[in-house]
Design an enzyme around this catalytic site. Structure first.
Site, PDB file in Angstrom:
ATOM      1  N   HIS A  59       0.556  -5.113  -5.627  1.00 36.82           N
ATOM      2  CA  HIS A  59       0.595  -3.673  -5.934  1.00 36.82           C
ATOM      3  C   HIS A  59       1.879  -3.269  -6.651  1.00 36.82           C
ATOM      4  CE1 HIS A  59      -3.065  -3.130  -3.751  1.00 36.82           C
ATOM      5  NE2 HIS A  59      -2.532  -3.473  -2.586  1.00 36.82           N
ATOM      6  N   ASP A  90      -7.729 -10.712  -3.222  1.00 43.82           N
ATOM      7  CA  ASP A  90      -7.377  -9.788  -2.138  1.00 43.82           C
ATOM      8  C   ASP A  90      -8.405  -8.651  -2.124  1.00 43.82           C
ATOM      9  OD1 ASP A  90      -4.650  -8.841  -0.468  1.00 43.82           O
ATOM     10  OD2 ASP A  90      -5.845  -7.146  -1.217  1.00 43.82           O
TER      11      ASP A  90
HETATM   12  C1  OKP Z   1      -1.783  -4.365   0.572  1.00 44.56           C
HETATM   13  B1  OKP Z   1      -2.524  -5.616   0.131  1.00 44.56           B
HETATM   14  C2  OKP Z   1      -3.770   1.644   6.307  1.00 44.56           C
HETATM   15  C3  OKP Z   1      -3.808   2.087   4.854  1.00 44.56           C
HETATM   16  C4  OKP Z   1      -3.168   1.030   4.033  1.00 44.56           C
HETATM   17  C5  OKP Z   1      -2.128   0.381   1.990  1.00 44.56           C
HETATM   18  C6  OKP Z   1      -2.838  -0.906   1.856  1.00 44.56           C
HETATM   19  C7  OKP Z   1      -1.986  -1.942   1.180  1.00 44.56           C
HETATM   20  C8  OKP Z   1      -2.670  -3.263   1.096  1.00 44.56           C
HETATM   21  N1  OKP Z   1      -3.751   2.765   7.167  1.00 44.56           N
HETATM   22  N2  OKP Z   1      -2.904   1.379   2.704  1.00 44.56           N
HETATM   23  O1  OKP Z   1      -3.330  -5.456  -1.000  1.00 44.56           O
HETATM   24  O2  OKP Z   1      -3.264  -6.282   1.160  1.00 44.56           O
HETATM   25 ZN    ZN Z   2      -5.062  -6.252   0.317  1.00 47.62          ZN
END
Ligand code: OKP
Ligand code: ZN
Length: 342
Positions: free
Chosen positions: A159, A195
């Site tokens: 990200h 992912d």
């Molecule tokens: C990172 B990766 C949870 C919401 C999460 C962010 C997710 C980030 C994921 N309450 N929001 O791509 O695994």
């Molecule tokens: Zn993820």
């Protein structure tokens, strides 16, 4: 297959993540790393090796100078304000607002934030650099002695954009690995992002380039984080037109549907004739992942690792997400074992 991992990952562990309006213990937690190391050891993989220090020259080709200066200084500026908590962004520049980096740390945090859940602590920057160093060191192995490698990165990276952090990511480990492979002589590199979440940062970095093909399978952004990127009509720009491919999928997606997208993605990668493949490996597509909505089983991870292995590209796996912590080791190991058994 060698694993590159750094114990510095423990230096990034904020007490809190902003989730559902609460400050909760972060889903992206240090035990994730321990479970993966344990599962690999139990399955006869060689012990992880530490990375060599990060060469910033590679990083500077995929991230902006202002952004890297911000990451290095963020905690000291935050501390100088006398704040007691961890650094979280609050005000972010939006439509019809100025895109200028403010002097104040709260302004800087918002300016460089792609999402607001991710906290910065005193030792985050060290952990982030060591995580990126794992990807870079593993990429160097792939360019020389090895035909595959695993970079056990934590925190994750996909990200992180050219000048954006968030979604638990700061430096884009997969992008750094791809750039390292390019600099070591690969003329074309493909990145396959499996992912659950769209690799918006990786897409951002390579969107106008044709020397790195970006292909991502993920939750439809209309329904899933990161919400504002990852649709199928995002195909690249200028020189990069045609070198960005997205496969958004709906809630409840099972392996029967997901694997058709994977086959198509792998066909497109084969047609690109890359010198190397970087896999952004998140195992949050798992049926019991607490923050995701695909329905892959542990055996499905073996199946798709095998499908990737059959394509016979020199392949570097870079760890991204996966939040069903007790199963993260098994699922990650299954992908790598499926790959090796192809
Ligand atoms: C990172 B990766 C949870 C919401 C999460 C962010 C997710 C980030 C994921 N309450 N929001 O791509 O695994
Ligand atoms: Zn993820």
């Amino acid at each position: 297959m060698k694993t590159i991992a750094s114990t510095d990952h423990v230096l990034h562990f904020p007490k809190a993540e902003l989730s559902g309006g609460e400050l909760v213990r972060p889903y992206e937690c240090p035990e994730r790393w321990d479970y993966i190391v344990e599962a690999l050891a139990n399955s006869g993989f060689s012990a992880p090796q530490a990375p060599t220090p990060l060469d910033m020259a590679t990083v500077e080709k995929v991230h902006g100078d202002d952004y890297l200066r911000f990451l290095a200084q963020a905690w000291s500026l935050w501390e100088a304000e006398g704040y007691q908590g961890e650094a979280l962004p609050m005000a972010v520049p939006n439509r019809r607002m100025q895109q200028r980096e403010p002097e104040n740390i709260n302004g800087k945090l918002g300016y460089f934030a792609g999402a607001t859940e991710t906290a910065i602590t005193a030792t985050t920057w060290q952990a982030v650099q060591s995580s990126a160093a794992c990807a870079q060191t593993a990429a160097r192995l792939l360019g020389t002695s090895e035909t595959s490698a695993f970079a056990l990165c934590r925190p994750p990276g996909h990200h992180a954009g050219f000048d954006l952090y968030g979604g638990y990511c700061f430096l884009n480990n997969a992008a750094i690995a791809a750039q390292q492979l390019r600099d070591a002589g690969a003329s074309k590199v493909a990145i396959l992002d499996v992912d659950f979440h769209h690799g918006n940062g990786t897409q951002d970095i390579f969107y106008e380039r044709n020397d790195v093909l970006f292909v991502s399978l993920h939750g439809n952004p209309g329904h899933a984080f990161p919400y504002f990127l990852g649709y199928a009509d995002e195909t690249g720009k200028n020189e990069g037109e045609g070198y960005n491919i997205n496969y958004p999928m709906l809630p409840g997606t099972r392996y029967s549907v997901w694997s058709d997208a994977l086959t198509d993605a792998l066909d497109r990668i084969d047609q690109y004739f890359p010198d190397a493949l970087v896999v952004s490996l998140g195992v949050d597509t798992f049926e019991r992942d607490p923050i995701s909505f695909f329905k892959l089983t542990s055996d499905d991870f073996t199946r798709y690792g095998n499908a990737i292995g059959k394509r016979k590209h020199p392949t570097l796996f870079v760890m991204e997400g996966g939040y069903a912590v007790e199963e993260i080791g098994i699922n990650t190991r299954n992908v790598l074992q499926g790959f090796l058994n192809a």
